[in-house]
Enzyme design. Structure first.
Site, PDB file in Angstrom:
ATOM      1  CB  VAL A 190      -0.956  -0.011   1.214  1.00  0.00           C
ATOM      2  CG1 VAL A 190      -1.668   1.330   1.349  1.00  0.00           C
ATOM      3  CG2 VAL A 190      -1.962  -1.133   1.069  1.00  0.00           C
ATOM      4  CB  ALA A 191       4.043   2.069   1.761  1.00  0.00           C
ATOM      5  CG  ASP A 224      -1.406  30.464 -42.815  1.00  0.00           C
ATOM      6  OD1 ASP A 224      -0.700  29.980 -43.702  1.00  0.00           O
ATOM      7  OD2 ASP A 224      -2.446  29.937 -42.397  1.00  0.00           O
ATOM      8  CG  ASP A 272      -6.992  30.471 -43.783  1.00  0.00           C
ATOM      9  OD1 ASP A 272      -6.538  29.806 -44.734  1.00  0.00           O
ATOM     10  OD2 ASP A 272      -6.883  31.707 -43.708  1.00  0.00           O
ATOM     11  CG  ASN A 324       5.621   5.808  -2.287  1.00  0.00           C
ATOM     12  OD1 ASN A 324       4.531   6.063  -1.800  1.00  0.00           O
ATOM     13  ND2 ASN A 324       5.788   5.558  -3.570  1.00  0.00           N
ATOM     14  CG  ASP A 362       0.268  12.418   0.509  1.00  0.00           C
ATOM     15  OD1 ASP A 362       0.647  13.311   1.281  1.00  0.00           O
ATOM     16  OD2 ASP A 362       1.024  11.540   0.069  1.00  0.00           O
TER      17      ASP A 362
END
Length: 923
Positions: free
Chosen positions: A285-286, A332, A648, A714, A748
């Site tokens: 999980v970390a 252009d 264009d 982490n 976080d």
């Protein structure tokens, strides 16, 4: 109006008057009331979008990823091993993350859908007997509307009048060859083959026409096909693909680390299997980056929204990434680098040069000779050139107010209409005296336009021509001088070209004007209806030049300077003369006086290898046909450039599609160009391109800041488990799995989301473009996340853990593994990580710029997130229910003082590091 049950073919066969009766309309079109009633009856003229997948499937997708499946299984095992609270918490994490991801995707889709609504297609219709511009969604059966080259056709319609109309029906038939369309009915081979019918979804590639809408919306042939085949195809951008890979890689790494710690906990620490699993689960999980992908999606979507406020509408989220990589812009000139406010300031005739006062598209000036007002009656040649300028013209000016009239047509033709107004002519009366009987439309090959008119008092017909000087001189054999025509000589041609070059060197644009009397001689047909380009555009009488100025946009100078500082090259690609192009390019700072100018004729003769070599240097392309842009874009891409190209017109579409970023003009651009482009400028302004590139770089930079922020936590989450493992359990776990989840998905998240709203960092346009091979997760981020921010946070959180134990007798007594002291120690460890993350959120706002320079409190979202995480950690400490669930307790006032002091040195130390980096860069 009752809905007609006749088929398209049956309606196409009817005599015109009967056809009008069937649709309850006439040649003047509908009135506004009738059109409104029909719109209510048949609905808007749109193709209804269907989704290729249900919202339910889109929702479920967020719960079946690798990470999600891992957490489902982990929660189930935790429940079966007697840790019900942990299992519920893990599943809650999955639910929160999945719902958040779905909400972010839904928000991003709403953002892109809203942008699509900002890209209307317009149609010119006859309402109340007057031509007006409406949104194509408001077109109804019975509307009389006009078609010009470049228009996407908005309805199934019958042609009433046409001049050299050709339509690309490949969207319906798959046949790429344009087909001719005429008012007379004739059934061809196969479906969609009626020659007097045009279909929605097709494109006019040449000519003009007037048509009556028969079917709109889902009732058109295109709409009926859409109901059978429509699906929405989602493409994965390189950035999204990289993020997917990144998530998989980090997830697999987390699983491998978890397995290692699982085995080590069993055989090294001698934990039971169930307890070892929970321990390993904490490590997994970390390391899993919960919330990464949904936050990226939101960041891209908000980047697109911010770009739209800067007049750049990005059609796909993936284009945001490419913008940040752009190395070359093929632009252009007219309307993009310049204001597209053409104003005629000189009229040159072989015997006189006149000046024209007044600015813009307003009638507030006059034609002068030697600073004296001129009356056309006294200057027959001037009267002729002004009359041709006004009548050989398809543009209309609708004066909405005195300063910003609406131009329906081209700026060049609008300037000629204003010239006629300034001379005192009444345009409506002039058109009635010289009614038009036929037109040979402008095209990019001939570079001219011809109209044929009948003259007053039964004086016969006359042919008016305007266009590029070189083309008109080539087909002229007479010269109008002092009101009389005489044969043109070589000396005349030299004089004319010299005048033209003199104007071009001043950055002015000239247009040649000529005429021919329709007297049935020299190859002219007996009837004006039989006139063609071949038999009409020859033996002209050259009259003179109209000379126009289109000044650079005021903001272009700063935009060009930004491009130079950002190592982005600008290559001007224009249809103007070499001298005019070079004058403007040098004036606004794109190129130096030594720039090489390549004309369209030279380009046509160049090999691909020579062109590739040419575009590596300072170069301008002038007198270039739109279709030649494709080769220029390809040559730059062959050299490894990431190319943005503007356009264009119809013929710009191949270049827009080929470019890495195709940019269409929203004001003057054709529907074809807008459809082919990745981005549309609502103000046709080059500065908006540069602003979009800056925004693209900012979005990518913010993603890296977000990644740095979520990865740096982490390390302090993992270090406690490492201490536990290497001490063989003598150091109890300083952080529980529930507390790790608190950091990852509680404290976080909001500061991380605040980082995506960070404004462009000063100096972001002083860096070279990002390489296409560059990775989002680079060595610098890895080092700062794990070797700098992460290690400092690990050290401080570990110190906090041992500090609490020290206050309660350690090292004289063993570290507590249970009881109140242990709960206090884990609480302080968790709180220390949270306050280290506060410092990290502030530090991650910039890469090298001082956070004090951009304003410590300038990002309100960051500080809202910081306030939220402080309140959340306080609730976990003092709310009894949460204390039991997260293994926390209340702390003393001195502990809070210590926690609030943690961010200060961390921010100051990082500021010192950034100052050192800035010093090294400045060397």
């Amino acid at each position: 109006m009752t809905k007609s049950k006749l088929t398209t073919d049956q309606l196409a066969k009817q005599p015109v008057e009967q056809f009008y009766q069937t649709l309850q309309t006439d040649q003047n079109g509908l009135n506004d009331d009738a059109a409104e009633l029909r719109l209510k009856a048949v609905g808007p003229n749109t193709i209804q979008q269907t989704q290729s997948r249900s919202q339910f499937k889109a929702f479920i997708k967020n719960f079946t990823s690798l990470m999600a499946l891992l957490l489902w299984v982990s929660g189930l095992i935790a429940m079966f091993t007697g840790m019900l609270e942990l299992g519920i918490a893990i599943w809650a994490v999955n639910l929160i993350n999945g719902c958040f991801s779905y909400w972010q995707e839904h928000a991003a889709q709403k953002a892109t859908d809203s942008l699509k609504k900002m890209l209307p297609t317009y149609t010119h219709v006859r309402r109340n007997g007057v031509t007006k511009q409406i949104d194509a969604t408001e077109l109804v059966p019975g509307d009389v509307f006009t078609i010009q080259a470049g228009n996407s056709i908005s309805a199934d319609a019958r042609i009433i009048a046409a001049t050299a109309l050709q339509v690309d029906e490949s969207a319906l038939t798959g046949e790429s060859v344009a087909v001719d369309k005429v008012p007379a009915y004739q059934k061809g081979a196969g479906k969609f083959a009626e020659q007097n019918v045009v279909y929605a979804g097709t494109v006019a590639v040449n000519g003009t026409a007037t048509a009556v809408a028969m079917q709109t919306g889902m009732q058109t042939e295109f709409g009926q096909i859409a109901t059978l085949t429509q699906h929405q195809k989602n493409t994965v951008s390189p950035l999204t693909a990289e993020l997917n890979r990144l998530t998989r890689q980090i997830s697999l790494i987390a699983i491998m680390i978890g397995l290692i710690f699982f085995v080590a906990a069993i055989f090294f620490v001698h934990y039971p299997v169930a307890k070892s699993f929970v321990f390993a689960l904490g490590m997994i999980v970390a390391f899993i980056p919960e919330g990464l992908l949904p936050t990226v999606t939101l960041s891209l979507a908000q980047g697109v929204t911010r770009m739209s406020k800067k007049h750049a509408l990005v059609k796909e989220l993936s284009s945001v990434e490419t913008l940040g990589e752009t190395t070359v812009i093929c632009s252009d000139k007219t309307g993009t680098l310049t204001q597209n406010q053409m104003t005629i300031n000189h009229v040159w005739l072989p015997d006189h040069e006149y000046t024209v006062s007044g600015e813009g598209y307003v009638n507030n000036g006059q034609i002068q000779l030697d600073q004296q007002p001129v009356h056309l009656a006294d200057h027959p040649a001037l009267a002729t050139i002004v009359r041709v300028a006004a009548l050989d013209n398809d543009t209309e000016i609708q004066a909405e107010n005195s300063t910003k009239p609406k131009i329906i047509g081209t700026p060049t033709e609008a300037a000629h209409l204003v010239l006629a107004q300034k001379s005192g002519l009444d345009l409506n009366q002039l058109r009635q005296r010289y009614p038009r009987v036929q037109e040979l439309p402008f095209d990019s090959d001939r570079k001219r336009m011809t109209t044929i008119h009948t003259q007053p008092n039964n004086a016969g017909a006359i042919i008016y021509v305007k266009g590029a000087l070189d083309g008109i001189l080539a087909i002229s054999d007479q010269l109008l001088e002092n009101g009389h025509a005489r044969p043109i000589t070589a000396a005349d041609i030299t004089k004319i070209n010299a005048a033209n070059q003199r104007y071009a060197a001043q950055g002015l644009r000239s247009m040649a004007i000529a005429y021919r009397n329709f007297d049935g001689s020299q190859g002219l047909p007996a009837d004006t209806a039989d006139c063609t380009i071949q038999n009409t555009e020859q033996h002209l009488t050259f009259v003179g030049l109209t000379v126009m100025a289109d000044p650079p946009r005021p903001e272009i100078y700063d935009a060009v300077d930004k491009c130079h500082r950002a190592n982005i090259r600008i290559i001007m690609v224009t249809g103007d003369s070499p001298l005019t192009a070079k004058s403007i390019a040098v004036k606004i700072g794109i190129d130096s006086e030594q720039v090489r100018v390549i004309t369209g004729d030279e380009l046509a003769k160049m090999s691909d290898s020579k062109l590739q070599a040419a575009v590596k240097g300072e170069v301008i392309f002038a007198r270039v046909a739109p279709e030649q842009k494709y080769r220029i874009v390809k040559a730059n891409q062959h050299n490894g450039e990431i190319v943005a190209s503007t356009g264009d017109g119809v013929n710009d579409a191949p270049a827009l599609k080929q470019a890495d970023i195709g940019i269409a003009m929203g004001v003057t651009g054709t529907d074809v160009a807008k459809d082919a482009a990745d981005m549309i400028l609502t103000d046709d302004n080059f500065a908006s391109i540069v602003a979009a590139i800056e925004e693209g770089r900012t979005v990518y930079s913010n993603l890296q800041k977000f990644l740095l922020y979520i990865l740096n936590s982490n390390v302090p989450e993992a270090i406690p488990s490492v201490l536990f493992l290497f001490s063989r359990g003598l150091i109890p776990l300083p952080l529980t799995v529930m507390q790790i989840l608190t950091v990852d998905l509680g404290t976080d998240m909001l500061p991380a989301l605040g980082l995506e709203a960070e404004k462009s960092e000063p100096g972001i346009m002083d860096q070279p473009p990002r390489a296409r091979t560059a990775h989002l997760l680079n060595k610098s981020i890895i080092w700062k996340a794990f070797g700098w921010y992460g290690m400092v946070a690990s050290l401080l959180s570990t110190v906090a853990y041992f500090f609490v134990n020290y206050l309660h007798g350690w090292p004289h007594v063993a570290l507590a593994a249970t009881g109140n002291v242990y709960v206090m120690a884990t609480t302080m460890t968790l709180a220390a990580i949270v306050f280290c993350q506060i410092a990290a959120a502030i530090n991650c706002r910039t890469q090298v710029t001082s956070v004090f320079k951009i304003g410590l409190f300038s990002n309100h979202r960051i500080w809202f997130g910081i306030g939220f995480e402080i309140i959340l950690i306080a609730l976990l400490m003092y709310v009894p229910v949460l204390q039991g669930l997260f293994n926390t307790t209340g702390i003393a006032g001195r502990d809070w003082t210590l926690l609030f002091c943690i961010p200060i040195p961390l921010v100051l130390i990082e500021e010192l590091r950034k100052a050192v980096v800035r010093h090294q860069i400045a060397k």
